[in-house]
Design an enzyme around this catalytic site. Structure first.
Site, short mmCIF file in Angstrom:
data_model
loop_
_atom_site.label_atom_id
_atom_site.label_comp_id
_atom_site.label_asym_id
_atom_site.label_seq_id
_atom_site.Cartn_x
_atom_site.Cartn_y
_atom_site.Cartn_z
N ASP A 1 0.82 -1.23 -0.16
CA ASP A 1 -0.09 0.11 -0.01
C ASP A 1 1.01 1.24 -0.03
OD1 ASP A 1 -1.36 2.16 0.97
OD2 ASP A 1 -3.16 0.65 1.74
N VAL A 2 0.73 2.12 -1.02
CA VAL A 2 1.46 3.20 -1.22
C VAL A 2 1.31 4.31 0.02
CG1 VAL A 2 1.77 5.32 -2.49
CG2 VAL A 2 1.65 3.06 -3.47
N ASP A 3 0.25 4.21 0.66
CA ASP A 3 -0.13 5.23 1.55
C ASP A 3 0.62 4.77 2.93
OD1 ASP A 3 -1.22 7.32 2.53
OD2 ASP A 3 -3.45 6.70 2.32
N ASP A 4 0.20 3.54 3.37
CA ASP A 4 0.94 2.76 4.52
C ASP A 4 2.59 2.93 4.24
OD1 ASP A 4 -1.02 0.90 6.18
OD2 ASP A 4 -1.81 1.44 4.21
N ARG B 1 0.85 12.45 1.12
CA ARG B 1 1.68 11.67 2.08
C ARG B 1 2.82 11.21 1.48
NH1 ARG B 1 -3.13 11.28 4.44
NH2 ARG B 1 -4.09 9.61 3.29
#
Length: 663
Positions: free
Chosen positions: A396-399, A470
């Site tokens: 996951d890019v966000d994580d 982010r």
């Protein structure tokens, strides 16, 4: 309410902005910190409940009857939960306080009837009347109609054409599974087998829901009346033609496609964490294993079922099923919160908790494991984190951005390689337009949202402002050591400027909604060093201040996904949105702002005796307009993060400056 009494001895004046007490603020932070530390698992992670609407627990009951694997005690507890979620008008909403949704209501009705409820019971009587008033069960969405077809309640012509032969299509073809999002492909591949073979539920009680239809299902002609656009109608014509020609598909081709689909999802079963680590995909895979004759005592089948059952939240007299779990996300955000709390203090307990958390996260990094993202980026080395405990094909890019920032802020060389790998991976996952999706790059074949299967409008994973903010937050902190990232950051900034709404806000794809999106971008802008007098930042500040409630808080309803005119608005304030607004304003340099101070006061007033806050609202979409979530951790760590950051900027920073001036 000790903190409230310290700050507001005059209860009649609690809605006015009065000078904050640094000691009271510190006491509030300390109390919340202790509680958050107490929820850390011994292994180092935090994981909070992740609640969805009632379709997921209803589908768990439907799955038990589909397979004739019924646990009466568990079924009773899930039924108790479902009965307690009904709207006063008899419907079931997609989020608490929301309007009724016909597909959700149909699934709950069917699940409760399977669980033994009589159609004349108050719950089913009201739900049935509401469903019929909306046009009956024929108006259900595609996923619900597929379920009804498998339970022999509607003909298969009520469902879209989803042949397993999609597995044999070449990559240049207008439709290919690599062109849709990760969650879509993990659901579609096993589901294509079930649809191609028109698999029937065992349904041991032979229970149906014919009473929910206004026209007998075999006579209904308007299952796809929702298709309105010219492109959609053209694709629907091809869909209907495909169904009529399906019988001409050679048996050898079907067997070949079935084997390819089976091999595809079996390679991605993901052990105890399940296919895609999401409920809907896991259930489809488990049902296909049953259809293909995998025996009940087969180890892989048993693990597949155990992965589903791991999502259950079972209490004394009720139970529900989560759509997935969020330990990496929860742990990353909790770590960022505690780093802000302990910015100056270096409390041994907090430092130990952070060290344990970051070492646990380091062990979860996906390095050279195979992943579907490599289809778009075949030469990019691994280095991301998943959202769940395990999901090796789908980092996951966000994580990854959140976890890597937490490691950066730890200033520990032991994480240097983790951070370096994450930076390279994030940089390589940028889409051509400068933004970032959650799992894929350039997943933007928007015409695919017109296919009949995609009536939820969420078949794709395009770049979004919140994830992009982010990613910029991470890369901006790495650019000194890696100057090549500057071009990537500049491209991302250009994307975000283009995405800003006319009123100054940004859309929040993965959190509700414009307040969340605006926080994400302003946080990224701050990391990138964009001047605080930048017109885009100032416009966002004005918008945030305009949405503040008279009690000092902020709130936003999921209705803003359906009606943009109410963006940033809600009837009541929430601790979650208040915290996000404060954090966003602090990133914009509004430390001395009365809006920030009154927002902090609101958090102090609403802090509970246990140190936490409590929001009833669902605070994130799974799919905007169609599927919503409640992260049970958001009203615990975000308010603490906001209070700590405010303290650090308003009191600690001032004290440091005074000390420096004195020297």
């Amino acid at each position: 309410m000790l903190i409230k009494n310290l700050l507001y001895p005059n209860q009649d004046a609690i809605d006015t902005v009065v000078p904050l007490s640094a000691s009271a603020l510190e006491a509030a932070i300390e109390l919340a910190k202790i509680q958050l530390l107490g929820l850390q698992n011994q292994q180092g992670f935090w994981v909070f409940e992740l609640e969805a609407d009632c379709t997921i627990p209803a589908e768990y009951i439907l799955m038990m009857h589909y397979l004739d694997e019924i646990d009466p005690v568990l079924q009773s507890k899930i039924a108790n939960f479902l009965r307690g979620q009904q709207n006063p008008d008899g419907s079931y909403p997609l989020y608490k306080g929301g309007a009724g949704d016909i597909s959700c209501t149909i699934k709950v009705y069917y699940a409760l009837k399977l669980a033994g409820d009589d159609i004349l019971s108050p719950t089913l009587l009201m739900a049935g009347e509401w469903i019929r008033a909306q046009g009956g069960a024929a108006q259900a969405n595609v996923f619900t109609r597929i379920m009804l077809a498998m339970f022999e309640q509607v003909p298969w012509r009520a469902t879209p054409f989803l042949p397993v032969e999609i597995m044999l299509l070449p990559k240049w073809f207008p439709f290919h599974i690599d062109k849709v999002s990760y969650w879509s492909r993990t659901v579609m591949v096993p589901l294509s087998i079930l649809c191609s073979y028109k698999v029937k539920a065992r349904n041991p009680g032979k229970i149906g829901v014919s009473e929910l239809f206004l026209i007998p299902p075999d006579q209904e002609k308007n299952y796809f009346s929702h298709v309105k656009t010219p492109l959609g109608k053209a694709i629907l014509l091809l869909d209907r033609l495909g169904q009529r020609l399906e019988s001409f598909i050679p048996d050898g081709i079907r067997r070949k496609a079935t084997a390819k689909a089976h091999n595809w999802f079996m390679a991605r079963l993901n052990g105890i964490d399940g296919l895609g680590a999401i409920f809907t995909a896991m259930v489809s895979a488990y049902e296909v294993m049953d259809y293909l004759g995998v025996p009940a005592d087969d180890p892989q089948r048993q693990i597949a079922r155990a992965a589903i059952d791991k999502l259950l939240v079972v209490k004394h007299d009720s139970a529900y099923c989560q759509p997935c779990v969020s330990p990496i996300w929860d742990t990353g955000l909790a770590a960022l919160t505690l780093q802000e709390v302990d910015h100056q203090a270096s409390d041994p307990q907090t430092q130990q908790a952070l060290a344990t958390a970051l070492h646990w996260l380091a062990g979860k990094q996906l390095r050279d494991e195979p992943g579907d993202w490599q289809i778009q980026r075949p030469h990019l080395a691994g280095g991301g984190w998943a959202f769940q405990f395990g999901n090796s094909y789908y980092p996951d890019v966000d994580d990854t951005a959140v976890v890597a920032v937490a490691m950066l802020q730890a200033h520990d060389q032991i994480f240097a390689e983790n951070i370096q790998r994450a930076g390279v991976w994030i940089a390589g996952m940028q889409s051509r337009n400068g933004g970032y999706g959650a799992f894929d790059a350039d997943n933007t074949s928007y015409y695919l949202n017109q296919i009949p299967f995609a009536d939820h409008g969420a078949l794709l994973d395009p770049p979004t402002a919140d994830v992009s903010g982010r990613c910029m937050m991470l890369l901006s902190q790495l650019v000194k050591q890696n100057p090549q990232y500057q071009a990537i950051i500049d491209k991302c900034i250009a994307y975000l400027r283009a995405q800003q709404e006319n009123d100054g806000s940004w859309f929040g794809r993965w959190g509700t909604n414009y307040i969340y999106g605006t926080w994400s971008v302003l946080y990224g802008y701050e990391a990138a060093g964009i001047p605080r007098n930048d017109p885009g930042i100032q416009k966002a500040v004005i918008w945030l201040k305009s949405k503040q409630h008279s009690d000092g808080g902020w709130g936003e309803d999921n209705l803003s996904y359906h009606d943009a005119s109410v963006r940033g608005e809600a009837d009541t304030s929430t601790a979650f949105h208040t915290a996000l607004a404060i954090l966003a304003l602090l990133s914009a340099g509004e430390t001395q702002s009365p809006a920030v101070e009154s927002g902090v006061q609101h958090l102090l007033k609403t802090q509970q005796a246990d140190g936490f806050w409590h929001d009833d609202s669902f605070n994130a979409p799974g799919f905007p307009k169609f599927f919503y979530l409640k992260y049970h951790g958001y009203d615990k760590f975000f308010p603490l993060w906001a209070l700590a950051r405010y303290r650090n900027q308003r009191f600690v920073k001032v004290a440091e400056e005074m000390q420096h001036d004195g020297s």
